[in-house]
Write a protein that holds these residues in place. Structure first.
Motif, PDB file in Angstrom:
ATOM      1  N   ASP A 149     -88.819 -12.574 -41.076  1.00 45.79           N
ATOM      2  CA  ASP A 149     -88.310 -13.163 -39.790  1.00 45.79           C
ATOM      3  C   ASP A 149     -86.761 -13.528 -40.073  1.00 45.79           C
ATOM      4  OD1 ASP A 149     -87.811 -13.645 -37.306  1.00 45.79           O
ATOM      5  OD2 ASP A 149     -89.547 -15.086 -37.051  1.00 45.79           O
ATOM      6  N   ARG A 183     -85.236 -13.026 -43.853  1.00 49.60           N
ATOM      7  CA  ARG A 183     -85.783 -13.440 -45.271  1.00 49.60           C
ATOM      8  C   ARG A 183     -87.359 -13.251 -44.929  1.00 49.60           C
ATOM      9  NH1 ARG A 183     -82.489 -18.677 -44.511  1.00 49.60           N
ATOM     10  NH2 ARG A 183     -80.421 -17.869 -44.658  1.00 49.60           N
ATOM     11  N   ASN A 208     -83.778 -15.661 -40.789  1.00 51.27           N
ATOM     12  CA  ASN A 208     -83.266 -17.249 -41.233  1.00 51.27           C
ATOM     13  C   ASN A 208     -84.622 -17.916 -41.557  1.00 51.27           C
ATOM     14  OD1 ASN A 208     -80.586 -16.690 -41.056  1.00 51.27           O
ATOM     15  ND2 ASN A 208     -80.702 -16.890 -38.641  1.00 51.27           N
ATOM     16  N   LEU A 209     -85.686 -17.440 -42.390  1.00 52.72           N
ATOM     17  CA  LEU A 209     -86.625 -18.238 -42.570  1.00 52.72           C
ATOM     18  C   LEU A 209     -86.368 -19.037 -43.914  1.00 52.72           C
ATOM     19  CD1 LEU A 209     -89.796 -15.866 -42.486  1.00 52.72           C
ATOM     20  CD2 LEU A 209     -89.145 -17.533 -41.047  1.00 52.72           C
TER      21      LEU A 209
END
Lengths: 645, 505
Positions: free
Chosen positions: B384, B458, B386-387
Motif C-alpha cells: 500500500d 511500500r 506509505n506504509l
C-alpha cells in the motif's frame, strides 16, 4: 547468522560497564544482536568430549565466562570484540564514532603491489592491500586479529572463494610486492603450517599434503578452489619470497608474531567490492592498536600486462567514508514515528552514522557512513538504524487502513472441501514428503524410470527426485503403521502436489521446465483387496465434484435414489475403462496394479474434444506390496484434481 | 447344562426354610459337578435369587503310599518283621531288598536303625527288638486320620508334620458355599436383558423385560470414520484468520523456481551464503530456467550491479547463468515477488493488496528433531502507499492476537531483502515463556523499484513456519511425528480440533 564468542570480563572491561546476564541480554535485544549462549572453555570441553573428563582434566580449561553472541549477517564490523564493544559504546553514548584516516604518503614513498594481470585474470583477478604501522599486539589482540580473519573467511568471503586475507610482518619482506599466477611447480616455499620444521614444498605437493594430512584438515576445504587450475595465484616480495599462496596458506617467512609492529595486509579476490569491504573491515578494527589509532597507510595496486605496461591502478584501502542522505519525512514515514530533525541527528551519533547534518531547511538528513558500515546501501538503511536507536518497541502500532477482500485459491478451496468429505468417508489423512528416491517413485511401484525433477546436491541421499506420484508416501505410511489393526481395513488419503517436467508451462512470464500437479490419492488395505471400496471412492469424488457417470458405465448397477437426486455440471461425464496391465508400453502406472484389476478414469467436459484420462485405480500388484513391506492386499486410486476444478 | 443346575438349586430352595448346607456335599448327593454348581450359584446370587455364605473346609488326604501303610503296616515294621523272621543270622541288604521290596527297604531300614530296632553285624542286619516290644505308630496315626476323613485336629501338629515330611499326607482346602433363598428368589429364573433390541420394540417385550444395571465406567466405542491431519487442521485455521484479515491467497503451487525469482528479484546478491548448495536444493534436471521476463530481468540486473532508486547497489557482476539456475523454492516469497511484479504491471496499474500463502518450502539442511528438508511457511504481506514499520507492528499484533498471543516484542534483525527487518518474539500461553515466533520486515526499495511499483508504495511482510505452532498446539516433540510417513495414525485419530483463543473477538 555468524556467532561471536567473547570473554565476558574482557568485553565488560572494554565497555567500561558491567551487566547482569539479563541486563546484557536486554541490551543485545535492543541493539539487534542476540546473546545466544553463556558458557566457558571448560564447559565446552566437557560437552565436546565423548568420555567424561575428570576434574583434573577439566581444570586445564579456563572457566571464565564466554558470551556467544549472534551477529546479523551483514554486520561484519561486529565480528570481533573490538568492533562489537566499539559499536555498543557508541550506541550507549559512551564514545564518539572514530574518524578513520588514510595517512597521506608521498607517491614516491608509497608501497606498491604489482599485479600480473594476464596470469591472475585466469584464477583470482583482484588484490587490495593496506599497511598498519606501529601496531602493538598482545596475546589477546593477536588472537582476536586471527579470529576476525576466520570469521570473515567463513562469512563474507564465502569460505575464501570470493576473498582471502593474508597478513604479514612487513619488516621480514621487501616491497614492491608482486601478485601473479604461476605453474604450481614454480612455487616453492615453507608454508606457515611448517614453520617449526622449515620444510619446503612445491605448491602441488603442498595441496596434496593438505588433502590427506589430518593435522591440516582445516585447510582441506579450500584446496579445490585452485587445485585443478594450471596456474596458482601467489603473492611475492621483490626478492621472490613467497608471502602467500592464496586462498590456501601464507608463507612462513612473513609470519606475524607478538613482536610484529608493521603489518602488511593483502586480500586477493574474485569480487573486488567484497575485497574492499573485507580490507576496510580488518583495517578499521585493528587500526585501533596503531601508534596513531584509526590510521592506516595506503598501497598502490598496479595492473600490468604481459609487456609490463601498467593498464590500470588504484590505491587501497578505500576507507570509503561517504555521505548519504535521507529526508526527515521519509524516515518518520517509513518507521511510523514523528521525531524532529534534531532528534534524528542525535540518534545518528548512536548508530555510527554521525556526524549527521541537516540540509534544506532541516528537511534533509545527511549522515556520514563510515567504512565499517558497508551494509548501508539506501536511505532505508539509515531509517532502519534510526528506528533501532528509537527502539522498535517504542513505535506506536497501527494497521493499514485500505480495505481489501480476503479470498482463496480455487484449487485450495476444492482440495479443502474434498479433504473434509474424504475424511468423512472414513479415510485418515496423511501428509508425506515431496522428495523421495527414484526407487520409491518408480522401481518399487513397478514403473519404468521416466523423467522427474531431479536434485543435484541433496544432503540426504534418499532425496533424488521430486515425487511424480503420491502413492509411495501412502504406502510407506501403511508400512510404518503395520502394527495397527487391518481387520476392518485401513484407509488413508492425501491431497497434495506432485511435480512433473513441463517445458511449456508459463507462470509470471517464466518457464522453469516443470509444473506442480495437484493429486488426490487414496489407499485401502485389509483382509481382502477392497477394490470395490476404492472404486466407490472414485464414484464418490465424481459425485462431489458434480460429474455424472456415463449411461453405459452404470447401466448394470441398480439405480438408487442417488441417481435421481444427482446434481451435475452440464456436459461433465466420467466413465471407467479397464487398464491393459499386460501392455508394458501402456499406461505409465499399469505395472503397479494386479493384472486385470485396474482401470482408468476418463473425463468428458465441455470444450474438450477427447475423453481425458484423469487417473487410475486398482488392486496393487503383490510385488509392489512386497517392495513396501505391506502384508495385506491393498487397492489404491490416484486422480488429478485440477481437471475437476 | 447351567439351566439344569440352576433349576435344581431353585427347586431345592422351594420351601422358605430350605438351605443347601454345603454345595460340595450337595453336588455329590445330586451327582453334579461341583464347579458348575458353584458357577450357577454365583450367577443366581448376582441377580439376588440366592444368598450365599462362603465355606472353606480343609482336610488331609492320604497318599497312595499312606494307604498301603494303613493296609500293610509301616515300612519300618515290615522290615523288622522280615529281620525277625531271619532270626539271629540276620539278612544281607540285597536279601532284605528282595524280600520287602526296594522302596520299603530303603525307608524301613532307615527308621529301624533310627529307632534302634535293628543293628549291623558285618554285612548283615539283625533285629534287636521282638515284634511285641514295638508299636506301629505311623500306621496308627494314618488309620486315625483315615477314619476321621482327614479332619483337622485328629492328630497333633507335630505328628502331622512328621507325616507330611514323609509325603504320606497333604492338606487340601475346599471352597464351597452354603446357600439360602435370596431377596429376589423365584422358583423360575428370568434372565435380565443387557440391551434394548428391535425385537423388544416389535413385541413390546421392553415393557416387562428387566434390564441389567449398566457399567458406566468403561470408555465408549471408537467412533470410526476418517480423520484430518493435525498440521492441516492448523493450516485451515491460519487460512481462516488471514482471510478474516482481508488477505487474498497467492497461487503457490510451484515448487520448482528459478534462482531469479527465488533470490535475484528479492535483491539477494548472487554471492549470498543462502545460495550455497548446502542450504538450497538445486535441480539437476531441468537444471536451468528457460525464460524470464527480459525487461524486468535487465532492471533487476542493473539494480544488483549499479543500484538505482536511491541505492548504491551491490556493485558486482550479475551472472545470467546464476539467475537461471533452477532450485526448489527456499521460501514462498519467491511467489510473493511474482505477485508484486504482477500487481505493478496489471491493467489499471497498482492497487493496494493484502496477500497470504501457506505452502511448502525446501531447505537442504541436516535433519533433526525440529528440522526437516521440507516444511510449510506461513507468509502475509501488505502492499500500500506509505506504509510504515508501525503498520507492520500493528498487522503482526492483530495476527498473533487471533491465535491467542498478546505479548509481543520485536528485535532488530537482518534479512537481505527487507529493511527494516525484525524478529518477532512473543509470550506463548501454552509454553508459558517467551519464544521466537517469526520474521518480518519491509521489502527493500531495490526489490520493489525494478518491478515498477510506484515509489511511495511500500510492502510489509511477515512469515513463520506452520510446523512450530502445530507442534506446540499438539504437544509434539519430534517433527517426524508430524510430517511424513512415520506419523502414527493413533496420533492423527486423537488430535483435537484446532481452536485458538482469538483475542480480537
Amino acid at each position: 547468522m555468524p556467532t561471536l564468542a567473547v570473554e565476558r570480563d574482557a568485553l565488560f572491561t572494554s565497555l567500561g560497564r558491567s551487566y547482569t546476564r539479563e541486563e546484557f541480554d536486554e541490551l543485545c535485544f535492543e541493539f539487534g544482536v542476540e546473546l545466544d549462549d553463556v558458557t566457558s572453555e571448560r564447559e565446552e570441553a566437557d560437552k565436546a568430549s565423548a568420555t567424561k573428563l575428570s576434574k583434573k582434566q577439566l581444570s586445564v580449561f579456563s572457566d571464565s565466562v564466554i558470551y556467544k553472541i549472534d551477529v546479523p549477517a551483514n554486520r561484519y564490523d561486529l565480528l570481533c570484540i573490538e568492533g562489537l564493544s566499539r559499536a555498543i559504546k557508541i550506541f550507549l553514548g559512551d564514545l564518539d564514532a572514530p574518524q578513520y584516516q588514510v595517512v597521506q604518503v608521498p607517491e614516491s614513498d608509497m608501497e606498491r603491489m604489482v599485479v600480473q594481470q594476464s596470469t591472475t585474470a585466469t584464477i583470482r583477478p583482484f588484490v587490495v592491500c593496506a599497511i598498519l604501522r606501529d601496531v602493538t599486539f598482545t596475546q589477546e589482540r593477536y588472537q582476536s586479529f586471527i579470529e576476525l580473519q576466520d570469521q570473515l573467511h567463513r562469512n563474507l568471503c564465502r569460505q575464501r572463494t570470493l576473498v582471502a586475507i593474508g597478513t604479514h610482518d612487513m619488516d621480514t619482506v621487501q616491497g614492491p610486492f608482486k601478485y601473479e599466477a604461476r605453474a604450481p611447480s614454480h612455487i616453492n616455499f615453507v608454508p606457515l603450517t611448517h614453520s617449526a620444521t622449515q620444510q619446503t614444498f612445491d605448491a602441488k605437493a603442498l595441496l596434496e599434503h593438505y588433502e590427506t594430512e589430518p593435522a591440516c584438515k582445516h585447510l582441506k576445504p579450500y584446496v579445490p578452489i585452485i587445485k585443478d587450475s594450471p596456474l596458482y595465484p601467489v603473492v611475492l616480495d621483490s626478492n621472490e619470497t613467497v608471502m602467500s599462496l592464496p586462498p590456501i596458506i601464507n608463507g612462513s617467512k612473513s609470519k606475524i608474531t607478538l613482536d610484529t609492529t608493521n603489518v602488511f595486509i593483502e586480500c586477493t579476490a574474485t569480487d573486488l567490492t567484497k575485497a574492499n569491504i573485507v580490507l576496510d573491515t580488518v583495517v578499521t578494527m585493528f587500526s585501533e592498536y596503531a601508534a596513531k589509532p584509526f590510521t592506516v597507510e595506503p598501497v598502490r595496486v598496479e595492473f600490468v600486462d604481459a609487456s609490463s605496461q601498467i593498464t590500470k591502478s588504484y590505491i587501497t584501502p578505500q576507507m570509503y567514508t561517504r555521505n548519504e542522505s535521507a529526508s526527515v519525512s521519509f524516515v518518520n514515514s517509513l518507521i511510523g514515528i514523528n521525531i524532529t530533525a534534531q532528534k534524528m541527528v542525535e540518534l545518528c551519533n548512536k548508530i555510527q552514522l554521525g556526524p549527521a547534518t541537516l540540509l534544506d531547511n532541516d528537511t534533509m538528513l545527511q549522515v556520514t557512513v563510515p567504512p565499517t558500515r558497508s551494509d548501508i546501501l539506501h536511505a532505508v538503511d539509515i531509517a532502519e538504524d534510526i528506528g533501532i536507536a528509537f527502539g522498535y518497541n517504542n513505535i506506536v502500532k497501527r494497521v493499514p487502513t485500505t480495505a481489501t477482500v480476503g479470498s482463496e485459491q480455487p484449487l485450495a478451496t476444492l482440495g479443502d472441501l474434498l479433504r473434509e468429505e474424504i475424511a468423512r468417508a472414513g479415510y485418515i489423512e496423511v501428509l508425506t514428503h515431496g522428495l523421495c528416491s527414484i526407487h520409491d517413485n518408480f522401481t518399487a511401484l513397478r514403473r519404468s524410470i521416466t523423467s522427474a525433477v531431479s536434485l543435484s546436491n541433496p544432503a540426504n541421499a534418499e532425496y533424488q527426485v521430486v515425487r511424480t506420484t503420491l502413492l509411495p508416501g501412502l504406502l510407506k505410511t501403511l508400512q510404518h503403521n503395520r502394527s495397527a489393526s487391518f481387520a476392518n481395513g485401513f484407509k488413508l488419503f492425501e491431497i497434495s502436489d506432485v511435480v512433473l517436467p513441463d517445458d511449456k508451462h508459463v507462470v509470471t512470464e517464466t518457464i522453469v521446465g516443470a509444473r506442480n500437479s495437484r493429486k488426490v490419492c487414496g489407499v485401502y488395505a485389509g483382509p481382502t483387496s477392497g477394490f470395490e471400496i476404492i472404486h466407490g471412492l472414485v464414484d464418490r469424488i465424481m459425485t462431489l465434484t458434480e460429474v455424472q457417470p456415463e449411461e453405459e458405465y452404470i447401466k448394470n448397477s441398480a439405480k438408487g435414489l442417488e441417481e435421481q437426486y444427482r446434481v451435475s455440471r452440464e456436459g461433465w461425464y466420467y466413465t471407467i475403462r479397464a487398464l491393459d496391465t499386460d501392455d508394458v508400453n501402456g499406461h505409465a502406472s499399469s505395472g503397479t496394479y494386479f493384472p486385470g484389476r485396474a482401470a482408468e478414469v476418463l473425463l468428458t467436459k465441455p470444450g474438450v474434444e477427447e475423453k481425458m484420462s484423469i487417473g487410475t485405480f486398482g488392486i496393487l500388484h503383490p510385488e509392489v506390496l512386497t517392495n513396501f513391506d505391506i502384508q495385506y492386499p491393498t487397492s489404491a486410486l490416484e486422480l488429478d484434481l485440477e481437471c475437476l476444478l | 447344562m447351567s439351566e439344569v443346575v440352576e433349576e435344581a438349586i431353585l427347586q431345592h430352595l422351594s420351601s422358605p426354610e430350605a438351605t443347601i448346607e454345603d454345595t460340595f456335599s450337595w453336588a455329590a448327593s445330586k451327582d453334579l459337578d461341583h464347579n458348575s454348581v458353584v458357577g450357577s450359584v454365583k450367577s443366581l446370587w448376582a441377580d439376588g435369587y440366592v444368598a450365599i455364605t462362603e465355606l472353606s473346609t480343609s482336610s488331609y488326604t492320604l497318599s497312595d503310599e499312606a494307604n498301603e501303610v494303613v493296609a500293610n503296616g509301616s515300612q519300618e515294621v515290615r522290615v523288622l518283621a522280615a529281620l525277625i523272621e531271619a532270626g539271629e543270622e540276620g539278612m544281607t541288604m540285597p536279601d532284605l531288598q528282595s524280600k520287602v521290596g526296594k522302596g520299603v527297604c530303603k525307608i524301613g531300614m532307615g527308621n529301624c536303625m533310627k529307632n534302634k530296632w535293628a543293628k549291623k553285624a558285618g554285612d548283615k542286619l539283625v533285629a534287636t527288638k521282638a515284634m511285641g516290644e514295638v508299636s506301629d505308630e505311623t500306621q496308627d496315626r494314618l488309620k486315625a486320620l483315615d477314619a476321621a476323613n482327614g479332619a483337622e485336629g485328629v492328630i497333633d501338629d507335630k505328628q502331622v508334620n512328621l507325616l507330611k515330611r514323609r509325603k504320606l499326607i497333604s492338606l487340601v482346602t475346599l471352597k464351597s458355599y452354603s446357600v439360602t433363598r435370596g431377596a429376589e428368589y423365584a422358583p423360575k429364573r428370568v434372565k435380565k436383558a443387557a440391551d434394548l433390541t428391535k425385537e423388544m420394540l416389535d413385541s413390546g417385550a421392553w415393557k416387562s423385560t428387566p434390564f441389567k444395571p449398566y457399567n458406566f465406567l468403561t470408555v465408549g466405542e471408537k467412533v470410526g470414520g476418517g480423520y484430518l491431519h493435525p498440521l492441516l487442521k492448523v493450516r485451515a485455521e491460519f487460512r481462516k484468520i488471514l482471510m478474516q484479515m482481508g488477505f487474498q491467497e497467492m497461487p503457490t503451487n510451484k515448487w520448482v523456481e528459478s534462482s531469479f525469482w527465488n533470490f535475484d528479484s528479492l535483491f539477494q546478491p548472487q554471492s549470498h551464503p543462502a545460495r550455497d548448495a548446502h542450504d538450497t536444493f538445486f535441480i539437476k534436471e531441468p537444471g536451468a530456467t528457460v525464460s524470464v521476463p527480459e525487461d524486468y530481468y535487465e532492471r533487476v540486473k542493473e539494480m544488483h550491479e549499479k543500484g538505482g532508486a536511491g541505492s548504491i547497489g551491490y556493485r558486482y557482476d550479475f551472472k545470467r547463468e546464476e539467475a537461471f539456475k533452477n532450485l526448489l523454492r527456499t521460501h514462498t516469497t519467491a511467489v510473493s515477488s511474482q505477485m508484486l511484479y504482477k500487481l505493478a504491471n496489471q491493467e489499471g496499474g497498482f492497487k493496494p493488496a493484502r496477500y497470504f500463502s501457506i505452502d511448502r518450502v525446501f531447505r537442504n539442511e541436516t535433519m533433526d528433531a525440529t528440522h526437516l528438508c521440507e516444511f510449510h511457511q506461513v507468509e502475509g504481506l501488505v502492499a500500500d502507499y506509505n506504509l510504515s514499520l508501525g503498520d507492520l507492528l500493528g498487522t503482526i499484533e492483530t495476527f498473533f492476537k487471533k491465535v491467542g498471543i498478546t505479548q509481543l516484542r520485536f528485535k532488530p534483525a537482518f534479512n537481505p531483502y527487507t529493511e527494516p527487518s525484525m524478529e518477532i518474539f512473543g509470550y506463548h500461553p501454552d509454553l508459558k515463556k517467551w519464544t521466537e515466533l517469526g520474521n518480518s520486515g519491509m521489502f527493500r526499495p531495490e526489490m520493489l523499484a525494478p518491478m515498477g511499483l510506484p515509489e511511495n508504495v511500500r510492502v510489509i511482510a511477515w512469515g513463520l513456519s506452520l510446523e512450530r505452532p502445530t507442534m506446540i498446539k499438539y504437544r509434539i516433540k519430534n517433527i517426524r511425528d508430524l510430517f511424513g510417513h512415520k506419523v502414527e495414525m493413533a496420533r492423527t485419530r486423537t488430535a483435537p480440533i484446532c481452536r485458538f483463543d482469538d483475542q480480537t473477538a
